[in-house]
Design an enzyme around this catalytic site. Structure first.
Site, PDB file in Angstrom:
ATOM      1  N   SER A 125       0.896  -1.291  -0.148  1.00  0.00           N
ATOM      2  CA  SER A 125       0.155   0.013   0.038  1.00  0.00           C
ATOM      3  C   SER A 125       0.810   1.252  -0.026  1.00  0.00           C
ATOM      4  O   SER A 125       0.321   2.320  -0.416  1.00  0.00           O
ATOM      5  CB  SER A 125      -0.890  -0.077   1.245  1.00  0.00           C
ATOM      6  OG  SER A 125      -0.433   0.221   2.454  1.00  0.00           O
ATOM      7  N   LYS A 162       1.848   4.290   6.685  1.00  0.00           N
ATOM      8  CA  LYS A 162       1.079   5.227   5.839  1.00  0.00           C
ATOM      9  C   LYS A 162       1.890   6.611   5.667  1.00  0.00           C
ATOM     10  O   LYS A 162       2.747   6.729   6.472  1.00  0.00           O
ATOM     11  CB  LYS A 162      -0.389   5.414   6.100  1.00  0.00           C
ATOM     12  CG  LYS A 162      -1.148   3.818   6.317  1.00  0.00           C
ATOM     13  CD  LYS A 162      -1.300   3.460   4.829  1.00  0.00           C
ATOM     14  CE  LYS A 162      -2.382   2.027   5.170  1.00  0.00           C
ATOM     15  NZ  LYS A 162      -2.331   1.153   3.760  1.00  0.00           N
TER      16      LYS A 162
END
Length: 535
Positions: free
Chosen positions: A96, A189
């Site tokens: 991701s 992230k």
């Protein structure tokens, strides 16, 4: 002697939680299977298009001696930091955050153009079908040997645990945190929204408190993705030229001095015509559709199955220049929707740069950067100059050797789409000899409004969301497949108390190699060439 710290937890990022990674060791340790971590690297939940890996995908060339020295230094730093409890080690299993951070993946060499890129592993721990974005090749052999591919482990991170106790987290920096929507699981992230702000996603951009969020040059370097790399010319470049040379007008063309010499692009003087700009217009060939068309949000890590749904407007270029003494100026044309910006960069060391928008001059503030002729550059101790130009986030930014030529020009009144040339970027010269090396067309991250392969629609798209006084909005760089604050249902925002720290080093990358040591076995061995700092 092997190091034996407590087993570090894995960094997650997909709906499937990651498990603790194996202890760090200097000696070779046989893998229980080709994929020792049972958590699959989702064909997307963390990648590789080229981030600092040479602007995103393949690592910068490193000699074996230098590589092992860096490996030794990084390993010693690892020992010192872990023993001092200032850092903690994690492993990335998924994609991701690709291309910034890579999960378990296969590294592929395209047999047509030679480009190197990473492809994530699907749900069955098998690589997804590769798609070379550089030349459009997609019919790769099924087995790794004929694919010229290597299996590689997920990135192993060193995380500065106490940094956010010493200073406030910053927008665009990468963070590890305990995911509130997946208790007990650490995720990695990028921080996008800060406490108390409103966040909204529109046309791939991030808006904070109603204004577009912009990036500095350093932040762009850490996030930009390569669209086309002329170091690896496609075999169909004669049939589908990626650059169109043009001097004069369509009705009254004049001879161009541009020449293609493999990966190098050269301009030769045409004395009768050198008072007119000689342009190279980039023409993008859609790798999925096989035709000339707009740039889309393709990411190599996701392979043939994912991405490519959204048109990209934020583009730029990176190139190394040798500017002849007879060159009067270098010109950059950047186009976004209905806006066309033209920058004229004189090389005499005196004339300041000029910028126009849709033909109208713009008042700009000159910066410390300077584009020099080759003679002047050599006097300053350089043979080439690195040019970076971009139109990201409604900001025009141009730099030479890391120095801005003028203060970034920001605008908040974008013009609508117009008919006309669709070439998003062009490069021109006024005058004589110019050599262009290592030319890359790059793009910004495009944040999508849904999660690929699912019916999930993103929050913060139709209307802004407001963060609490101690909450952060997190997004993954591989936006089409990243499960993040857009999609977490129970607790979409990350509280300050959940922040673990900032990853700063990929410290022990590895590749899977079959070795006849202690019998026929498969081993994960360190690959010091892949050690890199995280921006």
């Amino acid at each position: 002697m092997p190091l034996s710290p407590p087993a570090p937890p894995s960094v997650g990022g997909s709906d499937t939680p990651a498990v603790p990674s194996a202890p760090i060791a200097i000696t070779l340790a046989p893998a229980a299977s080709a994929f020792p971590d049972p958590t699959p690297a989702v064909g997307g939940e963390n990648h590789a298009v080229k981030t600092d890996r040479n602007d995103q995908g393949g690592p910068y060339p490193v000699s074996s001696t230098r590589g092992f020295i860096e490996f030794g230094v990084a390993l010693l730093l690892t020992i010192i930091l872990i023993k001092g409890f200032a850092a903690e080690a994690y492993i990335v299993p998924t994609g991701s955050m690709a291309p910034t951070l890579l999960g378990f993946h296969e590294e592929v060499v395209c047999p047509d153009c030679g480009a190197v890129f990473a492809v994530g592993l699907g749900d069955s721990n098998q690589p997804v079908s590769p798609l070379c974005l550089n030349c459009g090749r997609r019919d790769f052999p099924n087995d790794l040997e004929h694919r010229r591919a290597q299996l590689r482990g997920g990135d192993r991170l060193l995380v500065h645990k106490f940094l956010f106790n010493l200073r406030e987290p910053r927008r665009w920096e990468v963070a590890v945190f305990d995911c509130p929507d997946d208790p007990g699981q650490a995720y990695v992230k990028r921080i996008v929204g800060l406490p108390g702000e409103t966040v909204q996603l529109h046309n791939g951009d991030v808006f904070i408190n109603g204004a577009i969020a912009r990036k500095s040059l350093e932040e762009q370097r850490g996030m930009r993705l390569i669209v086309y790399d002329h170091d690896h010319p496609p075999p169909d470049i004669q049939e589908f030229p990626r650059f169109l040379a043009r001097r004069g007008t369509e009705g009254h063309p004049a001879p161009s001095g541009w020449e293609m010499a493999g990966p190098r692009i050269m301009h030769r003087p045409r004395p009768v015509w050198d008072d007119q700009p000689d342009w190279l217009f980039y023409r993008h060939r859609d790798p999925r559709r096989g035709v000339l068309g707009p740039i889309r949000d393709e990411i190599p890590y996701n392979g043939w199955e994912g991405g490519g749904e959204h048109r990209i407007h934020d583009v730029g270029l990176v190139a190394d220049l040798q500017v002849g003494s007879d060159v009067k100026a270098v010109m950059i044309r950047l186009r976004r929707a209905g806006d066309t910006f033209l920058a004229t960069l004189a090389v005499d060391g005196v004339t300041p740069p000029r910028l126009t928008r849709n033909g109208q001059p713009i008042e700009i503030v000159p910066g410390p950067g300077l584009l020099r002729s080759e003679r002047s550059a050599r006097a300053a101790g350089r043979t080439t100059q690195r040019l970076e130009a971009s139109l990201f986030d409604q900001r025009v930014l141009i730099a030479v050797d890391g120095q801005l030529l003028f203060e970034p020009f920001d605008y908040d009144d974008p013009q609508g789409e117009r008919r006309g040339s669709s070439a998003p970027i062009a490069f021109g010269v006024l005058g004589g000899d110019l050599v262009v090396d290592h030319l890359r067309i790059v793009r910004d991250i495009h944040y999508t409004d849904h999660l690929a392969g699912t019916p999930k629609l993103a929050r913060a798209v139709d209307q802004p969301v407001r963060l609490g006084p101690d909450e952060f909005f997190m997004l993954g760089d591989n936006s089409p497949v990243s499960n993040d604050s857009r999609f977490w249902s129970r607790h979409p925002f990350v509280p300050r108390s959940a922040l673990v720290g900032k990853p700063f080093l990929v410290h022990l990358p590895s590749r899977l190699v079959p070795l006849k040591v202690l019998g026929d076995a498969t081993y994960w061995i360190p690959d010091p060439r892949e050690i890199r700092y995280i921006r």
